[in-house]
Design an enzyme around this catalytic site. Structure first.
Site, PDB file in Angstrom:
ATOM      1  N   SER A 143     112.189  32.501  47.114  1.00  0.00           N
ATOM      2  CA  SER A 143     112.642  32.658  48.506  1.00  0.00           C
ATOM      3  C   SER A 143     113.167  34.075  48.654  1.00  0.00           C
ATOM      4  O   SER A 143     113.493  34.729  47.655  1.00  0.00           O
ATOM      5  CB  SER A 143     113.780  31.661  48.768  1.00  0.00           C
ATOM      6  N   TYR A 156     121.618  27.172  46.376  1.00  0.00           N
ATOM      7  CA  TYR A 156     120.239  27.575  46.683  1.00  0.00           C
ATOM      8  C   TYR A 156     119.993  29.019  46.216  1.00  0.00           C
ATOM      9  O   TYR A 156     118.985  29.308  45.568  1.00  0.00           O
ATOM     10  CB  TYR A 156     120.007  27.446  48.191  1.00  0.00           C
TER      11      TYR A 156
HETATM   12  P1  NAD Z   1     109.892  20.626  52.707  1.00  0.00           P
HETATM   13  O1  NAD Z   1     111.148  19.821  52.766  1.00  0.00           O
HETATM   14  O2  NAD Z   1     108.870  20.471  53.780  1.00  0.00           O
HETATM   15  O3  NAD Z   1     109.176  20.423  51.306  1.00  0.00           O
HETATM   16  C1  NAD Z   1     109.878  20.213  50.111  1.00  0.00           C
HETATM   17  C2  NAD Z   1     109.014  19.372  49.227  1.00  0.00           C
HETATM   18  O4  NAD Z   1     109.745  19.094  48.017  1.00  0.00           O
HETATM   19  C3  NAD Z   1     108.659  18.031  49.868  1.00  0.00           C
HETATM   20  O5  NAD Z   1     107.347  17.684  49.533  1.00  0.00           O
HETATM   21  C4  NAD Z   1     109.653  17.105  49.217  1.00  0.00           C
HETATM   22  O6  NAD Z   1     109.194  15.761  49.202  1.00  0.00           O
HETATM   23  C5  NAD Z   1     109.716  17.689  47.829  1.00  0.00           C
HETATM   24  N1  NAD Z   1     110.884  17.264  47.065  1.00  0.00           N
HETATM   25  C6  NAD Z   1     112.184  17.247  47.434  1.00  0.00           C
HETATM   26  N2  NAD Z   1     112.934  16.708  46.468  1.00  0.00           N
HETATM   27  C7  NAD Z   1     112.089  16.387  45.452  1.00  0.00           C
HETATM   28  C8  NAD Z   1     112.252  15.793  44.174  1.00  0.00           C
HETATM   29  N3  NAD Z   1     113.455  15.382  43.747  1.00  0.00           N
HETATM   30  N4  NAD Z   1     111.156  15.598  43.406  1.00  0.00           N
HETATM   31  C9  NAD Z   1     109.934  15.948  43.844  1.00  0.00           C
HETATM   32  N5  NAD Z   1     109.706  16.524  45.036  1.00  0.00           N
HETATM   33  C10 NAD Z   1     110.784  16.740  45.826  1.00  0.00           C
HETATM   34  O7  NAD Z   1     110.367  22.155  52.592  1.00  0.00           O
HETATM   35  P2  NAD Z   1     109.532  23.507  52.547  1.00  0.00           P
HETATM   36  O8  NAD Z   1     110.138  24.363  53.580  1.00  0.00           O
HETATM   37  O9  NAD Z   1     108.080  23.281  52.552  1.00  0.00           O
HETATM   38  O10 NAD Z   1     109.984  24.075  51.115  1.00  0.00           O
HETATM   39  C11 NAD Z   1     109.123  24.182  50.006  1.00  0.00           C
HETATM   40  C12 NAD Z   1     109.645  25.268  49.063  1.00  0.00           C
HETATM   41  O11 NAD Z   1     109.625  26.520  49.725  1.00  0.00           O
HETATM   42  C13 NAD Z   1     111.086  25.028  48.606  1.00  0.00           C
HETATM   43  O12 NAD Z   1     111.222  25.393  47.246  1.00  0.00           O
HETATM   44  C14 NAD Z   1     111.866  25.975  49.492  1.00  0.00           C
HETATM   45  O13 NAD Z   1     113.073  26.382  48.898  1.00  0.00           O
HETATM   46  C15 NAD Z   1     110.888  27.133  49.603  1.00  0.00           C
HETATM   47  N6  NAD Z   1     111.126  28.006  50.758  1.00  0.00           N
HETATM   48  C16 NAD Z   1     111.091  27.507  52.032  1.00  0.00           C
HETATM   49  C17 NAD Z   1     111.334  28.371  53.087  1.00  0.00           C
HETATM   50  C18 NAD Z   1     111.299  27.900  54.516  1.00  0.00           C
HETATM   51  O14 NAD Z   1     111.726  28.665  55.403  1.00  0.00           O
HETATM   52  N7  NAD Z   1     110.804  26.717  54.829  1.00  0.00           N
HETATM   53  C19 NAD Z   1     111.612  29.726  52.837  1.00  0.00           C
HETATM   54  C20 NAD Z   1     111.630  30.179  51.528  1.00  0.00           C
HETATM   55  C21 NAD Z   1     111.392  29.315  50.481  1.00  0.00           C
END
Ligand code: NAD
Length: 261
Positions: A143, A156
């Protein structure tokens, strides 16, 4: 060889960025293992739909990424079903926002386990399999918070900085092999996770959706535009392409200028 036919595991891929990555890898011909901690018919249906749409193999394996043994079992089950794991995308992640004195200890533990330790365990299980396959690509979804900090996101930010550190060590331990490890550092991506925060933020600031997005959510993203899931997913595909063979141990920011500030 390109992505075509490779076995890819994407953690946390039944929604958001992970789902987009699994879909893009499947489109490029990879045989894909989707994952989350739930085990619902719709999770398996998602994998079936991806397999059908992209004329490839795709399965869903339920495994809780907060559990070290389950992380390692995910890699073993993927290999048993489809063959040696060659592409590993560590994407599963959760968030919690609170000042440090009020930050619940169990939330700290969960975020460190899911966002950081899971990547260690899956990498540990996958590396011998990549070596057996003679090729490997590990992409860790970190991130902008892997490179910078924000208040109230202690766990985080610590986890994502840790992911960047783990990425560098993995790259050094595999530097002379046909295996690379890199981290992608997105700014804000409009996933269900971020979408869910918009109504509350509108109420909190008494402002409309567009103003809240521009002035609050994207305040630190100079482009004032969300990163898209597709942009992150295509960057994963790029890191799995021959053009990226000498890219290892580094971070790729997709953040509309956030880390340039
Ligand atoms: P999201 O909530 O849509 O997806 C998260 C995924 O992780 C989901 O499929 C969820 O079911 C899964 N998950 C959660 N807990 C879990 C567990 N205990 N075991 C297995 N799977 C689990 O969120 P997202 O925005 O798609 O985030 C995905 C990644 O991208 C994360 O690592 C997040 O930190 C990173 N990220 C997101 C953003 C953003 O703005 N959305 C920005 C930077 C980084």
């Amino acid at each position: 060889m390109s992505i075509d036919g490779r076995v890819a595991v994407v953690t946390g891929s039944n929604s958001g960025i992970g789902l987009g990555i699994a879909e893009a890898l499947a489109r490029a011909g990879a045989r894909v293992v989707l994952n989350s901690f739930t085990d619902r018919p719709e999770d398996h249906a998602l994998a079936e739909r991806i397999a059908r749409d992209h004329a490839t193999e795709a399965i869903y394996v339920a495994a809780d990424m907060s559990d070290a043994a389950a992380c390692r079992r995910l890699i073993d089950r993927a290999a048993e079903a489809l063959g040696e794991v060659e592409i590993l995308v560590n994407n599963a992640g959760i968030q919690h926002v609170a000042p440090i004195p009020e930050f619940p200890a169990e939330k700290w533990d969960a975020i460190i386990a899911i966002n950081l330790s899971s990547a260690f365990h899956t990498t540990a299980a996958a590396l011998p399999r990549m070596r057996a396959a003679g090729w490997g690509r590990i992409v860790n979804i970190a991130s902008a918070h892997g490179l910078t900090a924000s208040p109230f996101k202690s766990a985080y930010v610590a986890a994502k900085h840790g992911v960047v550190g783990l990425t560098k060590v993995t790259a050094l331990e595999t530097a002379e092999e046909p295996i690379t490890c890199n981290a992608i550092c997105p700014g804000y991506v409009l996933t269900p996770l971020v979408e869910a925060q918009i109504p509350d933020t509108m109420k909190q600031y008494g402002k409309d959706r567009e103003t809240v997005i521009r002035e609050v959510i994207l305040a630190r993203q100079p482009s004032r535009q969300f990163v898209t899931v597709e942009q992150v997913a295509e960057t994963v595909c790029f890191l799995c392409s021959p053009a990226a063979d000498q890219i290892t141990g580094t971070t790729i920011s997709i953040d509309g200028g956030w880390t340039a500030l």
